[in-house]
Design an enzyme around this catalytic site. Sequence first.
Site, PDB file in Angstrom:
ATOM      1  N   CYS A  20       0.827  -1.190   0.000  1.00 56.27           N
ATOM      2  CA  CYS A  20       0.000   0.000   0.000  1.00 56.27           C
ATOM      3  C   CYS A  20       0.874   1.257   0.000  1.00 56.27           C
ATOM      4  O   CYS A  20       1.814   1.323   0.783  1.00 56.27           O
ATOM      5  CB  CYS A  20      -0.906  -0.027   1.230  1.00 56.27           C
ATOM      6  SG  CYS A  20      -2.191   1.214   1.212  1.00 56.27           S
ATOM      7  N   PRO A  21       0.614   2.207  -0.883  1.00 60.47           N
ATOM      8  CA  PRO A  21      -0.555   2.281  -1.762  1.00 60.47           C
ATOM      9  C   PRO A  21      -0.296   1.827  -3.200  1.00 60.47           C
ATOM     10  O   PRO A  21      -1.115   2.073  -4.069  1.00 60.47           O
ATOM     11  CB  PRO A  21      -0.887   3.770  -1.740  1.00 60.47           C
ATOM     12  CG  PRO A  21       0.473   4.419  -1.730  1.00 60.47           C
ATOM     13  CD  PRO A  21       1.333   3.493  -0.862  1.00 60.47           C
TER      14      PRO A  21
END
Length: 82
Positions: A20-21
Amino acid sequence: ILMVDAEKIDKTIDCIGLFCPMPLLNTRSALNELDAGQILEVFSDDPASDSDIKALINRTGQELLKFEDNDGEYRFLIKKLN
């Protein structure tokens, strides 16, 4: 060409090992490159991508054709609708 329910996959992105992200950003970017009706296949092993990518699909009005969880390795098939 891979066939999915008689539909071909137009683009595949491999986000294995990304966290992430990045899987979310890469999925959004790949969807932006596709035309309506095309299919995107996404592979990810980031635990957050399960909820993040599904939320992106809902928020942007795309269609999740298939979701698989193979021992923490996710596979999404997304149809771009708009």
